[in-house]
Design an enzyme around this catalytic site. Sequence first.
Site, PDB file in Angstrom:
ATOM      1  N   GLU A  90      10.558   1.557  10.154  1.00  0.00           N
ATOM      2  CA  GLU A  90      11.498   2.573   9.764  1.00  0.00           C
ATOM      3  C   GLU A  90      10.701   3.791  10.275  1.00  0.00           C
ATOM      4  OE1 GLU A  90      14.607   2.174   8.992  1.00  0.00           O
ATOM      5  OE2 GLU A  90      14.610   0.419   7.885  1.00  0.00           O
ATOM      6  N   VAL A 130       2.037   5.184  14.098  1.00  0.00           N
ATOM      7  CA  VAL A 130       1.310   4.395  13.077  1.00  0.00           C
ATOM      8  C   VAL A 130       2.083   2.968  13.288  1.00  0.00           C
ATOM      9  CG1 VAL A 130       0.894   3.645  10.902  1.00  0.00           C
ATOM     10  CG2 VAL A 130       0.359   5.797  11.691  1.00  0.00           C
ATOM     11  N   GLU A 166       9.707  15.362  16.498  1.00  0.00           N
ATOM     12  CA  GLU A 166       9.988  15.302  15.145  1.00  0.00           C
ATOM     13  C   GLU A 166       8.988  16.412  14.291  1.00  0.00           C
ATOM     14  OE1 GLU A 166       8.860  12.069  12.449  1.00  0.00           O
ATOM     15  OE2 GLU A 166      10.679  12.199  11.570  1.00  0.00           O
ATOM     16  N   LYS A 224       1.011  -1.379  -0.010  1.00  0.00           N
ATOM     17  CA  LYS A 224      -0.132  -0.159  -0.095  1.00  0.00           C
ATOM     18  C   LYS A 224       0.987   1.242  -0.011  1.00  0.00           C
ATOM     19  CE  LYS A 224      -1.876   2.551   3.166  1.00  0.00           C
ATOM     20  NZ  LYS A 224      -1.750   4.040   2.394  1.00  0.00           N
ATOM     21  N   CYS A 230      13.226  11.546   7.144  1.00  0.00           N
ATOM     22  CA  CYS A 230      13.300  10.893   8.405  1.00  0.00           C
ATOM     23  C   CYS A 230      14.521  11.107   9.157  1.00  0.00           C
ATOM     24  CB  CYS A 230      13.091   9.324   8.187  1.00  0.00           C
ATOM     25  SG  CYS A 230      14.128   8.594   7.128  1.00  0.00           S
ATOM     26  N   SER A 250       5.194   7.120  10.393  1.00  0.00           N
ATOM     27  CA  SER A 250       5.186   7.813  11.656  1.00  0.00           C
ATOM     28  C   SER A 250       5.476   6.638  12.920  1.00  0.00           C
ATOM     29  CB  SER A 250       4.214   8.705  11.967  1.00  0.00           C
ATOM     30  OG  SER A 250       3.083   8.031  11.778  1.00  0.00           O
TER      31      SER A 250
HETATM   32  P1  NAD Z   1       2.179   7.835   8.522  1.00  0.00           P
HETATM   33  O1  NAD Z   1       2.832   6.960   9.782  1.00  0.00           O
HETATM   34  O2  NAD Z   1       1.235   8.816   8.594  1.00  0.00           O
HETATM   35  O3  NAD Z   1       1.856   7.064   7.240  1.00  0.00           O
HETATM   36  C1  NAD Z   1       2.779   6.120   6.897  1.00  0.00           C
HETATM   37  C2  NAD Z   1       2.016   5.028   6.011  1.00  0.00           C
HETATM   38  O4  NAD Z   1       1.092   4.356   6.947  1.00  0.00           O
HETATM   39  C3  NAD Z   1       0.888   5.651   4.876  1.00  0.00           C
HETATM   40  O5  NAD Z   1       0.792   4.814   3.866  1.00  0.00           O
HETATM   41  C4  NAD Z   1      -0.322   5.581   5.749  1.00  0.00           C
HETATM   42  O6  NAD Z   1      -1.656   5.239   4.885  1.00  0.00           O
HETATM   43  C5  NAD Z   1      -0.299   4.289   6.590  1.00  0.00           C
HETATM   44  N1  NAD Z   1      -1.090   4.037   7.753  1.00  0.00           N
HETATM   45  C6  NAD Z   1      -1.486   5.207   8.455  1.00  0.00           C
HETATM   46  N2  NAD Z   1      -2.316   4.686   9.457  1.00  0.00           N
HETATM   47  C7  NAD Z   1      -2.268   3.515   9.418  1.00  0.00           C
HETATM   48  C8  NAD Z   1      -2.620   2.254  10.363  1.00  0.00           C
HETATM   49  N3  NAD Z   1      -3.508   2.424  11.258  1.00  0.00           N
HETATM   50  N4  NAD Z   1      -2.404   0.971   9.843  1.00  0.00           N
HETATM   51  C9  NAD Z   1      -1.754   0.704   8.880  1.00  0.00           C
HETATM   52  N5  NAD Z   1      -1.364   1.653   8.081  1.00  0.00           N
HETATM   53  C10 NAD Z   1      -1.592   2.981   8.477  1.00  0.00           C
HETATM   54  O7  NAD Z   1       3.598   8.736   7.953  1.00  0.00           O
HETATM   55  P2  NAD Z   1       3.822   9.721   6.608  1.00  0.00           P
HETATM   56  O8  NAD Z   1       3.021  10.897   7.319  1.00  0.00           O
HETATM   57  O9  NAD Z   1       3.551   9.149   5.323  1.00  0.00           O
HETATM   58  O10 NAD Z   1       5.303   9.809   6.787  1.00  0.00           O
HETATM   59  C11 NAD Z   1       5.982  10.843   7.642  1.00  0.00           C
HETATM   60  C12 NAD Z   1       6.557   9.972   8.707  1.00  0.00           C
HETATM   61  O11 NAD Z   1       7.410   8.755   8.208  1.00  0.00           O
HETATM   62  C13 NAD Z   1       7.713  10.471   9.723  1.00  0.00           C
HETATM   63  O12 NAD Z   1       7.503  10.265  10.878  1.00  0.00           O
HETATM   64  C14 NAD Z   1       8.898  10.252   9.124  1.00  0.00           C
HETATM   65  O13 NAD Z   1       9.875  10.329   9.896  1.00  0.00           O
HETATM   66  C15 NAD Z   1       8.710   8.863   8.730  1.00  0.00           C
HETATM   67  N6  NAD Z   1       9.612   8.226   7.595  1.00  0.00           N
HETATM   68  C16 NAD Z   1      10.496   7.530   7.995  1.00  0.00           C
HETATM   69  C17 NAD Z   1      11.694   7.050   7.154  1.00  0.00           C
HETATM   70  C18 NAD Z   1      12.457   5.780   7.506  1.00  0.00           C
HETATM   71  O14 NAD Z   1      13.077   5.273   6.698  1.00  0.00           O
HETATM   72  N7  NAD Z   1      13.216   5.690   8.923  1.00  0.00           N
HETATM   73  C19 NAD Z   1      11.353   7.271   5.902  1.00  0.00           C
HETATM   74  C20 NAD Z   1      10.383   8.042   5.500  1.00  0.00           C
HETATM   75  C21 NAD Z   1       9.576   8.850   6.489  1.00  0.00           C
END
Ligand code: NAD
Length: 502
Positions: A269, A250, A402, A193, A303, A247
Amino acid sequence: SGTFTYHFDTPVYKGTTALHTGLYINGEWVNPVQGSATADIINPANGKTITSVSVGTAADVDRAVVAAQNAYKTVWGLRCPGSARGRLLNKLADLVEEHQNELAALDALNIGKAFHTVLAGDIPFSIATLRYFAGWADKVQGKTMETNENKLAYTRHEPYGVVGQITPWNAPLLMVIIKIAPALATGNTIVLKPSEVTPLSALRIADLITEAGFPPGVVNIVNGYGLTVGAAIASHRQIAKVAFTGSAGVGRAIMRASTESNLKPVTLELGGKSPTIVFDDANLEQAVKWASMGIFYASGQACVAGSRIFVQESIHEEFLKRFTETAKALAGAIGDPFAQGSQHGPLISQAQLDRVLGYIEAGKQEGATLHVGGARHGNEGYFVQPTIFTNLKPDMKIVREEIFGPVACIIKFKTEEEVIEMANNTVYGLSCNVFSQNISRAIRVTHALEAGNCWVNCASTAEVGVPFGGYKESGIGREMGEYALDTYTQVKAIHVNLGLNL
Ligand code: NAD
């Protein structure tokens, strides 16, 4: 299902893209099982709708899992030699290379990152990742163990079967590639997804996956919201492993879903609040440039963003002066991703804009000094000026949480011991950047920092062969490099009796 065609007629790129807006299941484009819900995809540089795409539900995840299981049992997994999987991954790499301008344009359009930045960064890294794991596909092997003369004992590193993958919006194509490449190399089939905010390049990749010749059902892409499609993947009993980038909140929800369903292994991650440490013996000019890139790259939506910059007392003033100049130069290069010379793009959404401005307000309220920036740029799109705060205290919200925006916290320190303690004073542990020309000190400090990815005299430069992942609440498991293979395989131990009679 629907299609979307877009003509780019911009100063930096002219070309056309065409993609399907449905769900990619079993090698076909289909409509969601239930209803005809769609999500609008927004251009963050102007707030306008680009197109709309289908959003699936749990029923579509079920369908995708059946397709993935079937592919696993018949044409993939242990049925398909590693060399054949590697050939397909290399073919996909060739296709990504062939379509690199189009894919870069799609991501630039969808996230607002400058076209040339995506083309010079995300795209070659995606291609290299596919080729790197293609090379591993026929080199995943177990071991033989010495036990006794009556026994042959050995291990096999077997795929899980169907794996679930959930990606974020900040590097749409790259995140998908980093997820699928090691999973496919090791013989798993996939239900993925993408972020519902940025599915365009993932949808385009689906057609390239077909074109490369991957059998139907090996990769399934179900666009949709986290609470429906994402949650269905995380709690699915026939999905044997789930990999997530996003995040921390999640990430927790995904672990809970695993706990409450089939205890599938989870790799995460997550976010960070990474320190950049600049000692007084650093090459100041280089440290300023790297530190600036470290926090302002992708408007801070990385991130690994080096969001807490610790500068040794005696050079603090000079560092701040030079760092401010780089921030001001970037502020002068704010613009549309397809405009000539744009270097500082928008945040991804109105929600993210509100969130980041909220943090800036909190910083001011808590008594930090807003040194430069601190406001929205213009009134179209979601641009925020490169922002610097000084006079910070460890318990301030902007120092602890963050922000995921272009907000640098510059903090003064005196000694090595003190800065190690300050840098480690966070629940996160994703990365760190250490600047010193005394290499012994730089390495000593790096070893003392609680972070999964450490850069010495540089920042955030990932390599396909080097593992990537977080300490503490920044994650579990490693992506990239040989280490990634472990997270997509399970170890089977086999004992063969060679002559022990009871
Ligand atoms: P997010 O956690 O809101 O969403 C990430 C994904 O999870 C999306 O596809 C979303 O639809 C899905 N999701 C949301 N709720 C869910 C649930 N209850 N169950 C399953 N899936 C669900 O994150 P974002 O806003 O897309 O990205 C930003 C965050 O990602 C920041 O915290 C950032 O630091 C982190 N990030 C980490 C890395 C890494 O490699 N460590 C890389 C990029 C981003």
